[in-house]
Design a protein around this motif. Structure first.
Motif, PDB file in Angstrom:
ATOM      1  N   GLY A  40       0.826  -1.049   0.285  1.00  0.00           N
ATOM      2  CA  GLY A  40       0.102  -0.326   0.078  1.00  0.00           C
ATOM      3  C   GLY A  40       0.695   1.124   0.320  1.00  0.00           C
ATOM      4  N   TYR A  41       2.220   1.449  -0.108  1.00  0.00           N
ATOM      5  CA  TYR A  41       3.205   2.279  -0.190  1.00  0.00           C
ATOM      6  C   TYR A  41       2.598   2.817  -1.709  1.00  0.00           C
ATOM      7  CZ  TYR A  41       4.667   1.267   4.562  1.00  0.00           C
ATOM      8  OH  TYR A  41       5.347   0.922   5.774  1.00  0.00           O
ATOM      9  N   LYS A  42       3.196   4.247  -1.425  1.00  0.00           N
ATOM     10  CA  LYS A  42       3.486   5.226  -3.105  1.00  0.00           C
ATOM     11  C   LYS A  42       5.017   5.383  -3.176  1.00  0.00           C
ATOM     12  CE  LYS A  42       1.751   9.032  -6.238  1.00  0.00           C
ATOM     13  NZ  LYS A  42       1.524  10.439  -6.123  1.00  0.00           N
ATOM     14  N   ILE A  43       5.717   4.810  -4.130  1.00  0.00           N
ATOM     15  CA  ILE A  43       7.376   5.228  -4.522  1.00  0.00           C
ATOM     16  C   ILE A  43       6.696   6.912  -4.832  1.00  0.00           C
ATOM     17  CG2 ILE A  43       9.081   4.812  -5.473  1.00  0.00           C
ATOM     18  CD1 ILE A  43       7.748   2.342  -3.749  1.00  0.00           C
ATOM     19  N   ILE A  44       7.551   7.912  -3.763  1.00  0.00           N
ATOM     20  CA  ILE A  44       7.531   9.115  -4.378  1.00  0.00           C
ATOM     21  C   ILE A  44       9.025   8.687  -5.028  1.00  0.00           C
ATOM     22  CG2 ILE A  44       7.944  11.073  -2.994  1.00  0.00           C
ATOM     23  CD1 ILE A  44       5.230  10.465  -2.928  1.00  0.00           C
ATOM     24  N   ALA A  45      10.236   8.570  -5.027  1.00  0.00           N
ATOM     25  CA  ALA A  45      11.175   9.113  -5.093  1.00  0.00           C
ATOM     26  C   ALA A  45      12.133   7.408  -5.369  1.00  0.00           C
ATOM     27  CB  ALA A  45      12.166  10.248  -5.373  1.00  0.00           C
ATOM     28  N   ARG A  46      12.831   7.103  -5.987  1.00  0.00           N
ATOM     29  CA  ARG A  46      14.155   6.141  -6.443  1.00  0.00           C
ATOM     30  C   ARG A  46      15.378   6.985  -6.501  1.00  0.00           C
ATOM     31  NH1 ARG A  46      11.715   0.712  -8.946  1.00  0.00           N
ATOM     32  NH2 ARG A  46      13.606   0.763  -8.261  1.00  0.00           N
ATOM     33  N   ASN A  47      16.526   6.813  -5.899  1.00  0.00           N
ATOM     34  CA  ASN A  47      18.015   6.858  -5.786  1.00  0.00           C
ATOM     35  C   ASN A  47      17.809   8.398  -6.014  1.00  0.00           C
ATOM     36  OD1 ASN A  47      17.560   4.423  -8.224  1.00  0.00           O
ATOM     37  ND2 ASN A  47      19.108   3.929  -6.199  1.00  0.00           N
ATOM     38  N   PHE A  48      17.322   8.938  -4.794  1.00  0.00           N
ATOM     39  CA  PHE A  48      17.698  10.424  -3.888  1.00  0.00           C
ATOM     40  C   PHE A  48      18.572  10.611  -4.117  1.00  0.00           C
ATOM     41  CE2 PHE A  48      16.977  14.203  -1.570  1.00  0.00           C
ATOM     42  CZ  PHE A  48      16.794  14.680  -2.360  1.00  0.00           C
ATOM     43  N   ARG A  49      19.751  11.147  -4.620  1.00  0.00           N
ATOM     44  CA  ARG A  49      20.771  12.520  -4.562  1.00  0.00           C
ATOM     45  C   ARG A  49      20.979  13.686  -3.492  1.00  0.00           C
ATOM     46  NH1 ARG A  49      24.685   8.747  -6.092  1.00  0.00           N
ATOM     47  NH2 ARG A  49      24.675   7.587  -7.677  1.00  0.00           N
ATOM     48  N   PHE A  50      21.622  13.481  -2.619  1.00  0.00           N
ATOM     49  CA  PHE A  50      21.552  14.564  -1.964  1.00  0.00           C
ATOM     50  C   PHE A  50      23.574  14.407  -1.704  1.00  0.00           C
ATOM     51  CE2 PHE A  50      21.441  17.837   1.633  1.00  0.00           C
ATOM     52  CZ  PHE A  50      21.347  19.346   0.703  1.00  0.00           C
ATOM     53  N   GLN A  51      24.159  15.757  -1.890  1.00  0.00           N
ATOM     54  CA  GLN A  51      25.675  15.453  -1.188  1.00  0.00           C
ATOM     55  C   GLN A  51      26.412  14.069  -1.485  1.00  0.00           C
ATOM     56  OE1 GLN A  51      24.987  17.659   2.930  1.00  0.00           O
ATOM     57  NE2 GLN A  51      24.839  19.467   0.818  1.00  0.00           N
ATOM     58  N   LYS A  52      26.319  14.159  -0.047  1.00  0.00           N
ATOM     59  CA  LYS A  52      26.770  12.303  -0.397  1.00  0.00           C
ATOM     60  C   LYS A  52      26.284  10.715   0.225  1.00  0.00           C
ATOM     61  CE  LYS A  52      31.591  13.990   1.737  1.00  0.00           C
ATOM     62  NZ  LYS A  52      32.596  13.893   2.600  1.00  0.00           N
ATOM     63  N   ALA A  53      24.879  11.163  -0.023  1.00  0.00           N
ATOM     64  CA  ALA A  53      24.467  10.065   0.263  1.00  0.00           C
ATOM     65  C   ALA A  53      22.762   9.848  -0.760  1.00  0.00           C
ATOM     66  CB  ALA A  53      22.845  11.068   1.128  1.00  0.00           C
ATOM     67  N   GLU A  54      22.733   8.614  -1.279  1.00  0.00           N
ATOM     68  CA  GLU A  54      21.840   8.169  -1.783  1.00  0.00           C
ATOM     69  C   GLU A  54      20.796   7.958  -1.108  1.00  0.00           C
ATOM     70  OE1 GLU A  54      20.812   5.551  -5.395  1.00  0.00           O
ATOM     71  OE2 GLU A  54      23.002   6.233  -5.824  1.00  0.00           O
ATOM     72  N   VAL A  55      19.607   8.244  -1.397  1.00  0.00           N
ATOM     73  CA  VAL A  55      18.305   7.591  -0.690  1.00  0.00           C
ATOM     74  C   VAL A  55      17.842   6.328  -1.539  1.00  0.00           C
ATOM     75  CG1 VAL A  55      15.870   7.711   0.458  1.00  0.00           C
ATOM     76  CG2 VAL A  55      17.985   9.503   0.755  1.00  0.00           C
ATOM     77  N   ASP A  56      17.652   4.989  -1.177  1.00  0.00           N
ATOM     78  CA  ASP A  56      17.340   4.052  -2.575  1.00  0.00           C
ATOM     79  C   ASP A  56      16.070   4.658  -2.647  1.00  0.00           C
ATOM     80  OD1 ASP A  56      19.938   2.616  -2.453  1.00  0.00           O
ATOM     81  OD2 ASP A  56      19.276   1.314  -0.697  1.00  0.00           O
ATOM     82  N   ILE A  57      15.252   4.463  -2.465  1.00  0.00           N
ATOM     83  CA  ILE A  57      13.313   4.645  -2.168  1.00  0.00           C
ATOM     84  C   ILE A  57      12.739   5.354  -1.310  1.00  0.00           C
ATOM     85  CG2 ILE A  57      11.558   3.491  -1.950  1.00  0.00           C
ATOM     86  CD1 ILE A  57      12.258   1.233  -2.824  1.00  0.00           C
ATOM     87  N   ILE A  58      12.198   6.551  -1.242  1.00  0.00           N
ATOM     88  CA  ILE A  58      11.348   7.193  -0.455  1.00  0.00           C
ATOM     89  C   ILE A  58       9.495   6.767  -0.882  1.00  0.00           C
ATOM     90  CG2 ILE A  58      10.593   9.492  -0.076  1.00  0.00           C
ATOM     91  CD1 ILE A  58      13.054  10.369  -0.543  1.00  0.00           C
ATOM     92  N   ALA A  59       9.290   5.863   0.238  1.00  0.00           N
ATOM     93  CA  ALA A  59       7.672   6.371  -0.370  1.00  0.00           C
ATOM     94  C   ALA A  59       6.613   6.487   0.870  1.00  0.00           C
ATOM     95  CB  ALA A  59       7.686   4.564  -0.148  1.00  0.00           C
ATOM     96  N   ARG A  60       5.681   6.681   0.263  1.00  0.00           N
ATOM     97  CA  ARG A  60       4.551   7.456   1.483  1.00  0.00           C
ATOM     98  C   ARG A  60       3.430   6.785   1.645  1.00  0.00           C
ATOM     99  NH1 ARG A  60       2.645  13.832   1.658  1.00  0.00           N
ATOM    100  NH2 ARG A  60       0.809  13.560   3.245  1.00  0.00           N
ATOM    101  N   LYS A  61       2.566   5.826   2.974  1.00  0.00           N
ATOM    102  CA  LYS A  61       2.077   5.797   3.214  1.00  0.00           C
ATOM    103  C   LYS A  61       0.920   6.621   3.720  1.00  0.00           C
ATOM    104  CE  LYS A  61       0.050   0.738   4.893  1.00  0.00           C
ATOM    105  NZ  LYS A  61       0.352  -0.571   4.873  1.00  0.00           N
ATOM    106  N   ASN A  62      -0.158   6.852   3.361  1.00  0.00           N
ATOM    107  CA  ASN A  62      -0.935   8.009   4.593  1.00  0.00           C
ATOM    108  C   ASN A  62       0.103   9.063   5.025  1.00  0.00           C
ATOM    109  OD1 ASN A  62      -3.014   5.764   4.744  1.00  0.00           O
ATOM    110  ND2 ASN A  62      -1.939   4.613   6.334  1.00  0.00           N
TER     111      ASN A  62
END
Length: 120
Positions: free
Chosen positions: A23-45
């Motif tokens: 039931g999650y909605k994928i908002i972003a994948r492989n989001f990069r900022f400075q030295k970080a990479e976020v694999d998945i950003i998902a939202r539920k409620n």
């Protein structure tokens, strides 16, 4: 592409499909900022789940989640703070790990919610 990179990409795809099935909605994948990479950003409620995906072919050297290090967590927190501010989101933020063991014999997916609490 190296085999471990292929495995990592397959793991991220499996994690995204798993989250969508829950039931999650994928908002972003492989989001990069400075030295970080976020694999998945998902939202539920009203929860923004920040997902670090760790995929291994075996647990012989430890469970996948054991490979998340404190420095990586610090970078992820900065990246997510930037993402939330940039998109002006009013949500609760939770940091999760999806640990995957994938080889020719098995695919095991474990979703650890609020996983970074255990690193404090």
């Amino acid at each position: 592409m190296a085999n471990h990179n292929d495995l990592g990409k397959k793991g991220e795809q499996l994690a995204a499909e798993f989250l969508i099935s829950k039931g999650y909605k994928i908002i972003a994948r492989n989001f990069r900022f400075q030295k970080a990479e976020v694999d998945i950003i998902a939202r539920k409620n009203n929860v923004l789940a920040i997902i670090e995906v760790k995929t291994r072919s075996t647990s012989n050297f430890g469970d996948p989640q054991e490979f998340v290090k404190a420095r990586q967590i610090q970078h992820l927190v900065k990246a997510v703070d930037h993402f939330v501010s940039e998109h002006q989101l009013e949500v609760d933020v939770r940091f999760d790990i999806i640990a995957i063991i994938k080889n020719s014999k098995q695919t095991k997916i474990e979703h650890l919610e609020n996983a970074f609490l255990y690193f404090e």
